[in-house]
Design a protein around this motif. Structure first.
Motif, PDB file in Angstrom:
ATOM      1  N   CYS A 266       2.509 -43.237 -26.805  1.00 37.82           N
ATOM      2  CA  CYS A 266       2.973 -43.679 -25.490  1.00 37.82           C
ATOM      3  C   CYS A 266       2.825 -42.540 -24.476  1.00 37.82           C
ATOM      4  O   CYS A 266       2.713 -41.381 -24.860  1.00 37.82           O
ATOM      5  N   PRO A 267       2.784 -42.862 -23.191  1.00 39.41           N
ATOM      6  CA  PRO A 267       2.586 -41.804 -22.183  1.00 39.41           C
ATOM      7  C   PRO A 267       3.861 -40.984 -21.945  1.00 39.41           C
ATOM      8  O   PRO A 267       3.819 -39.995 -21.231  1.00 39.41           O
ATOM      9  N   THR A 268       4.940 -41.397 -22.546  1.00 35.85           N
ATOM     10  CA  THR A 268       6.304 -40.858 -22.350  1.00 35.85           C
ATOM     11  C   THR A 268       6.823 -41.181 -20.948  1.00 35.85           C
ATOM     12  O   THR A 268       6.041 -41.456 -20.038  1.00 35.85           O
ATOM     13  N   CYS A 269       8.129 -41.151 -20.821  1.00 40.98           N
ATOM     14  CA  CYS A 269       8.778 -41.338 -19.523  1.00 40.98           C
ATOM     15  C   CYS A 269      10.163 -40.714 -19.639  1.00 40.98           C
ATOM     16  O   CYS A 269      10.448 -40.005 -20.619  1.00 40.98           O
ATOM     17  N   ARG A 271      12.775 -41.687 -20.669  1.00 38.10           N
ATOM     18  CA  ARG A 271      13.601 -42.062 -21.830  1.00 38.10           C
ATOM     19  C   ARG A 271      13.287 -41.220 -23.065  1.00 38.10           C
ATOM     20  O   ARG A 271      13.986 -41.311 -24.065  1.00 38.10           O
ATOM     21  N   CYS A 272      12.221 -40.434 -22.966  1.00 40.28           N
ATOM     22  CA  CYS A 272      11.772 -39.712 -24.159  1.00 40.28           C
ATOM     23  C   CYS A 272      12.546 -38.409 -24.347  1.00 40.28           C
ATOM     24  O   CYS A 272      12.669 -37.618 -23.412  1.00 40.28           O
ATOM     25  N   MET A 299       5.635 -42.915 -30.763  1.00 39.43           N
ATOM     26  CA  MET A 299       6.296 -43.527 -29.602  1.00 39.43           C
ATOM     27  C   MET A 299       7.564 -42.759 -29.250  1.00 39.43           C
ATOM     28  O   MET A 299       8.275 -42.265 -30.124  1.00 39.43           O
ATOM     29  N   GLY A 300       7.839 -42.692 -27.944  1.00 35.46           N
ATOM     30  CA  GLY A 300       8.894 -41.805 -27.459  1.00 35.46           C
ATOM     31  C   GLY A 300      10.314 -42.298 -27.616  1.00 35.46           C
ATOM     32  O   GLY A 300      11.244 -41.502 -27.740  1.00 35.46           O
ATOM     33  N   CYS A 301      10.527 -43.608 -27.628  1.00 36.91           N
ATOM     34  CA  CYS A 301      11.921 -44.058 -27.631  1.00 36.91           C
ATOM     35  C   CYS A 301      12.062 -45.437 -28.274  1.00 36.91           C
ATOM     36  O   CYS A 301      11.106 -46.007 -28.778  1.00 36.91           O
ATOM     37  N   VAL A 303      12.607 -48.277 -26.799  1.00 38.78           N
ATOM     38  CA  VAL A 303      12.275 -49.464 -26.004  1.00 38.78           C
ATOM     39  C   VAL A 303      11.049 -50.187 -26.594  1.00 38.78           C
ATOM     40  O   VAL A 303      11.138 -51.307 -27.070  1.00 38.78           O
ATOM     41  N   ASN A 304       9.861 -49.486 -26.555  1.00 39.68           N
ATOM     42  CA  ASN A 304       8.660 -50.066 -27.177  1.00 39.68           C
ATOM     43  C   ASN A 304       8.405 -49.459 -28.547  1.00 39.68           C
ATOM     44  O   ASN A 304       7.582 -49.944 -29.305  1.00 39.68           O
ATOM     45  N   GLY A 305       9.074 -48.359 -28.794  1.00 38.38           N
ATOM     46  CA  GLY A 305       8.794 -47.567 -29.982  1.00 38.38           C
ATOM     47  C   GLY A 305       8.834 -48.331 -31.281  1.00 38.38           C
ATOM     48  O   GLY A 305       7.808 -48.451 -31.965  1.00 38.38           O
TER      49      GLY A 305
HETATM   50  S1  SF4 Z   1       7.927 -45.798 -25.599  1.00 39.42           S
HETATM   51 FE1  SF4 Z   1       9.841 -45.203 -24.579  1.00 39.42          FE
HETATM   52  S2  SF4 Z   1       9.435 -43.089 -23.957  1.00 39.42           S
HETATM   53 FE2  SF4 Z   1       7.453 -43.957 -24.394  1.00 39.42          FE
HETATM   54  S3  SF4 Z   1       6.773 -44.686 -22.411  1.00 39.42           S
HETATM   55 FE3  SF4 Z   1       7.712 -46.409 -23.455  1.00 39.42          FE
HETATM   56  S4  SF4 Z   1       9.789 -46.422 -22.695  1.00 39.42           S
HETATM   57 FE4  SF4 Z   1       8.966 -44.377 -22.222  1.00 39.42          FE
END
Ligand code: SF4
Length: 351
Positions: A266-269, A271-272, A299-301, A303-305
């Motif tokens: 993921c591109p991170t945001c 939430r990571c 994946m960073g978090c 949500v989609n992780g």
């Molecule tokens: S997986 Fe989580 S951290 Fe990664 S971009 Fe999506 S919402 Fe942000």
């Protein structure tokens, strides 16, 4: 799934292109071919990272004579790039070259062309007719409004092809490279309806690493997406080693060939809470040579992780300074931040 256009099978040394054979990755050396050691070393470096066919410039007899020695120490087919001088072509064939790139229409004397084609035939070596937007014949340019339009490129290529055919040879590969991606795409799509010969793709003079990568990916990718193309070279200004990962990336992006695990990250945001970019880069580097067909999700978090991680064969979804490891959709365990890379690499190795 892309439906391939089936073309005539052509053998270049120990590699076959066309028909249903894998789309082969090519590059070209930047050394003086007459510098046998430098050229051999550059080819060996390129082989290591996945170059499958290599072309060398043959501007003089010294270079043509070097072919024999270079071939002794390399393991991939060698192609001679020759312009105008039929004697260089004859010498390259004598020295054991695996394929010749030559436009016979540029040799004025028909007897000389016949001599070259006869030698190609005797040695069963293919010829690539390679038209470039910068070198289309004047009379053809005039007919097409003074510009190397797709129709002009095709007319030029076919003119050379017909000469080879006239002398009874059809072991032919064609390329029509323009520095303009749109013209190149149109040329190949039209040409694929006119001939059954394998097509070598490329955007010529695509530029330096960053912009050249984008231009080549769009240009070559677009043609491949239509099932057209049997081999290709990504042309970048700089070290030819830059070209191979781009070529592999193009084939992987279209699911045509796979050279290592696929990484979804993921591109991170905001939430990571883990060092995801470093983890993804490190894992990608360490698994790139492991030839296993699996998908790793980083994946960073939450949500989609978990969703992506579950779809993948192996995956992590980041939490607060930790991550959850998934395998085949099952939660396996929690990982501490500093063990994520090691665990993912080990999982791939043991897969
Ligand atoms: S997986 Fe989580 S951290 Fe990664 S971009 Fe999506 S919402 Fe942000």
């Amino acid at each position: 799934v892309i439906e391939r256009m089936i073309t005539k099978e052509i053998k270049i040394g120990n590699i076959k292109i066309g028909n249903n054979n894998p789309i082969a990755i090519q590059s070209m050396t930047t050394t003086k071919t007459s510098d046998i050691l430098a050229t051999t070393n550059q080819i060996l470096d390129l082989e290591q990272i996945g170059c499958e066919i290599i072309r060398v410039a043959i501007p003089d007899m010294e270079s043509a004579n070097a072919i024999k020695e270079i071939k002794k120490n390399i393991h991939i087919p060698l192609v001679a790039d020759i312009h105008f001088d039929y004697k260089l072509a004859l010498k390259a064939i004598e020295m054991g070259i695996d394929k010749v790139r030559l436009n016979p229409g540029n040799i004025s004397d028909e007897n000389k062309i016949k001599e070259v084609v006869d030698e190609l035939k005797r040695a069963q070596i293919p010829i690539r007719i390679g038209v470039n937007s910068g070198s289309v014949e004047k009379d053809i340019l005039l007919k097409h409004g003074g510009h190397p339009t797709p129709d002009a490129l095709i007319e030029s290529a076919l003119r050379h092809v017909r000469i080879v055919e006239k002398f009874g040879y059809d072991n032919i590969v064609i390329s029509m490279k323009s520095s303009n991606a749109i013209a190149t795409i149109e040329s190949y799509k039209k040409m694929s309806k006119l001939v059954n010969y394998p097509l070598h793709l490329g955007i010529t003079e695509a530029g330096t690493e960053f912009k050249g990568t984008i231009l080549s990916s769009i240009g070559i990718g677009n043609i491949l997406l239509d099932g057209i193309g049997d081999t290709f070279r990504v042309s970048l200004t700089g070290d030819p080693k830059l070209e191979i990962p781009v070529a592999k990336g193009i084939l992987e992006s279209l699911d045509i060939r796979r050279f290592g695990p696929r990484i979804v990250s993921c591109p991170t945001c905001g939430r990571c809470n883990i060092a995801l970019a470093n983890i993804a880069i490190e894992v990608e580097k360490r698994v790139s040579n492991i030839n296993k067909n699996l998908t790793i999700a980083i994946m960073g978090c939450a949500v989609n992780g978990p969703g992506e991680a579950k779809e993948a064969d192996i995956g992590i979804a980041g939490g607060l300074n930790e991550a959850i490891l998934f395998k085949k959709g099952e939660i396996i365990k929690k990982l501490k931040n500093d063990e994520i890379v090691e665990v993912l690499v080990r999982e791939v190795e043991n897969w």
